[in-house]
Structures are given as C-alpha cells and as structure tokens.
Design an enzyme around this catalytic site. Structure first.
Site: not given
Ligand code: BES
Ligand code: ZN
Ligand code: MG
Length: 506
Positions: A266, A271, A350, A289, A352, A348, A278
């Site tokens: 990825k 992000d 994104e 990220d 996947r 968010d 966020k």
């Molecule tokens: N990059 C984040 C996941 C992440 C969060 C990695 C904190 C490292 C530290 C990912 O893109 C994301 O935002 N995931 C969300 C998914 C949710 C919207 C279903 C999450 O994990 O909150």
């Molecule tokens: Zn994200």
C-alpha cells in the site's frame, strides 16, 4: 556504512560492550578477555550492580587504556532468549553508546552466544540489530550538533576457528545487506509528505533498476492506470494535486518462465481520510501510510542484492488521499480492474481500494503466490498492539511458514481470521461490494472485514474461485510513533522486510 572487523585483541575504541547471560558462568567469556577486565566484571557481579537480567545495562569506567569504558548488557536466561529479545538488547546497547557520541565500539562475541545461535545467524542478527539501532532520520535538522553521530567501526571480539570465522564474515556481509533493506524502507517512511509523493516513490523504485541489472521498473501514469480499468486506484488519488502512479518492479533471479511471487504494498503517501476527513489527532503519522510500499521495495532490493534465485514482482499502487473539489465521495460507485463494482461508504477506507486494483493486476503474472503489506486498519493495532502485525490468509502452509519465520526474525505476526461472516458484512445493497462493514456492529471485526474485502479481489468475481494463493499482512507494528524505543529511534521501523526476505528466499 559501518566497518565491521573480527579481532582476537581488543582494538582501542570508545567502549567495550559485553553481553552476558544470567545463567552462564562468567568463566565462559573470561577466557576471551584479559585478567584485569575479568576481575572488573566479577566485581560488578559480586556487588550485585549487575545480574545480567534481560535488558539490564551497566556502564562503568576502568583504569585500563584499552577498555576505558565498559558496557555490560544482560541477556537473561539462556533458554528464554528469543531472536527478538536478542536484537532489542544488542540494539539498546549500541543506541546507548551512540547517544554518548561513541563511533568506534568493541563487542564481545561470547562463546555462549555461539552456542545459542547458529554462527552465521548470530552475525546476521547482531549486525542487523546494530544497524537498525544506529540509523537516524536527521536530514531535516539544520544544526550540526543536533545530528546523530554515525557509527564508524565495530570490532567483534573473540578468537575463532577458521570455519567459524568464515561463517561470521558471511553473516556480517549478509546482515549489512538486510539492514540496508530495512533502513531503506524506514527512510522512505520517514520522509515528510511534502517530498514523499507518488512520483517520488516511483523514482525510488526506478533507482533500484539502476542499482541492479536484474531489476526492471515500470511506472504507469494516470492515463495508463485508467486504460487498465483501475477505477478504484484512480478515484482515491483524484483529490490530490500529485499524480497517482502504479509502480511495477520485477526481479528475475532465475529462469523467466518460473512463476513469480508477487508482493504488493500500500502506497498512500499521505492519508488525510479524504472527504471522510480524519480528526486532527488521527491524521498525525499518516505520512507512514506508504509503509507497505516501503517494505516491499526494501524486500526486493534486499533479495536482488543477495542474488536470490527466485522471481519476484513488487506492485505498488501509489496515491495521496486528500479532500478537494475533485475527490471521490461517499456514495460513489467505482469499478475495479476486474469489473467488480464498489460502493464507497467512507473515503478513509482507501487502502483496500487501491490494493483491490493491484490484486487484480497481480493475476496477470499467474503468480505462485501473492502477499500484500498494508497499514490498513487502526483496528489491527487495537487488537495486537505495536509489537505484532496481523496475518490473514486462507492458506495453512503460508501461515505456518510465515508465523515461524516471524519468530525467527523477530518480526512477529499473529494470525487473524477471514471467513464467511466477514465477507458477508461487505456485501452492498447497490454494488458488488462496499468498502466498509462490521460484524454485529459497524465497528466490530473491521481488521478482518478489510481483509475480506481484499480477498474478494483475489478471487474470480463471478465464480468465487481463488485466482492464486494469497496472504495479507496488516502492518500494525510498523511505526514507533514519536517516542521510539531503547533499541530503535522513533518513526518507521521497517517491519516486514526481514520476514518477507526470509519467506521469499526459502
Ligand atoms: N491508514 C489508515 C489505517 C491506520 C490508522 C494505519 C492508524 C495506521 C495507524 C486507513 O486508511 C484507515 O483510515 N482505516 C480506517 C478504516 C475505517 C474508515 C473503516 C480505520 O482503521 O479507522
Ligand atoms: Zn484511510
Ligand atoms: Mg489528481
């Protein structure tokens, strides 16, 4: 780069580092040291200033010129010492010494360590631990005195038979190559998002091609990405002013007809969450990220340098996830490269999406296996903490091998579930699949539903048959936020390179 030597005699250096087991007699290593030093060490023990408990450090001065300063490091009980522990202990000693601005150090390779680990492995892990500990990201420090003093020379102390010596030397060389791969990944991760754009990442991948004639790098532009039908990747990057890229790095270490292993990383260079923005506190560290991409590049760089006789392909979808007038939206329905439609519920989620297109593309190689690495979910960090990453795979043999190599390299993994419940939760009312979902509640089981989303794209969308064996690693343990640890500085830690290198070379 640090120079490593192996010597019978102590070379004059800033400090002498001696690792000691709690339950191995002092005589064991005393024979490699001179009498005076043995006496000093015995005294420290007699006074119980140091008992060689795991991770204990003791630092003292002597009146000898050869070893003016000594640092004892405790390894704990011999049978309890894991590779991960060992590396942390060695790392903490070298980081401690480096913080005192010492650049030349002696390290005693005590006999007990040679009995504990296989000789070459001992050298590899020791060098890797030292190089990881002493790496610093200080390019943006403008004052010279704020920069970290670089480690120049390490002497491994001890007298060894020819054969042992040869294996130690091999291990040192290999350790340096692996550490370079790990620190390369960390370095990419630490670069701020002002610099680290998809194009910058692509240039780093192109650089690998220049380094090694067995590497071919191709970078696809937005136009080419669109032509391939990668509607998800394209949409994620649309809110950013930086162009989205799809990066392909191929390494041929053997007959080109042999099926390659494909690794996918990825590469979200920042992000923000996009329109599903966020909150401020959660946006900090989102330059990391792209650590899946960084580890994948570090891995292929290392495998190529080790001249591993395997074919490996690294795929990196690279984009920046930003809000803007042209951003993709919640409620959008996108179409991935395999024709499947995806309902967006949250911009968010994104990672996947960009991986979905990469996993489709991976099928073109008729691969032996596909392994993806991604900082995919906060949920995985909540579940495992920062010392293990999540492993998701329907393949028992991949799981077994990966988990055991995780223990062996100290990059620990823990298997988390895939399955019908999670796949069910990702079904959409209006499209083939949606990009978020939970089991029994929208926040429940979301590391596994994210993995189930990816799994969908490793299968034929119509029949559900798998296209290739696949595993996903959710990099919960790839970042040591602002604090760092005793054995490693803050920032990216390069998780994934060592376990993937061992997995792919064996
Ligand atoms: N990059 C984040 C996941 C992440 C969060 C990695 C904190 C490292 C530290 C990912 O893109 C994301 O935002 N995931 C969300 C998914 C949710 C919207 C279903 C999450 O994990 O909150
Ligand atoms: Zn994200
Ligand atoms: Mg754009």
């Amino acid at each position: 780069m640090t120079k490593y030597n192996i010597n019978k005699e102590i070379k004059k250096s800033a400090c002498l580092i001696i690792p000691i087991f709690e339950d191995v007699s002092l005589d064991d290593f005393s024979k490699n040291l001179d009498k005076d030093l043995s006496k000093f060490v015995a005294k420290v023990f007699a006074n119980k200033d140091f008992e060689a408990k795991k991770k204990q450090l003791s630092f003292f001065y002597t009146d000898s010129e050869k070893y003016e300063r000594v640092l004892l490091i405790g390894l704990g009980k011999e049978k309890d010492l894991t590779t991960k522990n060992y590396k942390e202990i060695v790392g903490s000693a070298f980081l401690f010494a480096q913080n005192k601005k010492y650049s030349k150090l002696n390290f005693v390779l005590v006999d007990a360590l040679l009995k504990k680990f296989e000789v070459k492995k001992l050298a590899v892990e020791t060098v890797v631990a030292i190089e990881i500990a002493t790496y610093a990201y200080d390019e943006f420090k403008t004052k010279k005195e704020d920069k970290v003093v670089r480690l120049e020379e390490v002497n491994f102390l001890g007298s060894f038979e020819k054969n042992v010596l040869k294996n130690l030397q091999k291990g040192i060389e290999e350790g340096l190559v692996i550490a370079e791969g790990v620190n390369f990944a960390r370095h990419l991760g630490n670069i701020p998002p002002t610099v680290m754009t998809p194009s910058y990442l692509a240039n780093e991948a192109l650089q690998l091609q220049k380094e090694n004639k067995n590497i071919k790098t191709k970078v696809l532009s937005e136009k080419e990405i669109e032509k391939l039908g990668m509607g998800c990747l394209l949409a994620v990057g649309r809110g950013s002013k930086h162009e989205t890229k799809f990066i392909i790095v191929e390494y041929f270490g053997t007959d080109k007809n042999k099926k390659p292993s494909v690794i996918v990383g990825k590469g979200i260079t920042f992000d923000s969450g996009g329109l599903s923005l966020k909150p401020g506190d959660y946006m900090v560290d989102m330059k990391f990220d792209m650590l899946g991409a960084a580890s994948v590049l570090g891995t292929i760089k290392t495998l190529a340098a080790l001249k591993v006789k395997k074919n490996i392909v690294a795929l990196i979808p690279a984009a920046e996830n930003m809000p803007g007038g042209d951003s993709y939206r919640p409620d959008d329905i996108l179409q991935a490269m395999n024709g499947a439609t995806v309902e967006i519920k949250n911009t968010d989620a994104e990672g996947r999406l960009i991986l979905a297109d990469a996993l489709c593309y991976a099928g073109k190689y008729n691969p032996k296996e596909v392994i993806d690495l991604a900082t995919l979910t906060g949920a995985c960090m909540s579940a495992l903490g920062l010392e293990k990453s999540g492993l998701f795979t329907p393949e028992e043999n991949i799981s077994e091998k990966m988990l055991s190599l995780g223990e062996e390299t100290g990059e620990n993994l823990w298997r988390l579930p895939l399955g019908e419940e999670y796949s069910e939760a990702m079904k959409s009312e209006v499209a083939d699949i949606k990009n978020i979902g939970g089991v029994g509640g929208e926040r429940y089981g979301t590391a596994s539903t994210a993995a189930a989303f990816l799994q969908f794209f490793t299968q034929n969308k119509d029949t559900g048959e798998k296209n290739y064996p696949w595993a996903h690693i959710d990099l919960a343990s790839a970042i040591y936020g602002s604090k760092g640890k005793a054995h490693i500085r803050a920032g990216a830690n390069g998780f994934g390179v060592q376990v993937l290198v061992e997995y792919l070379r064996s």
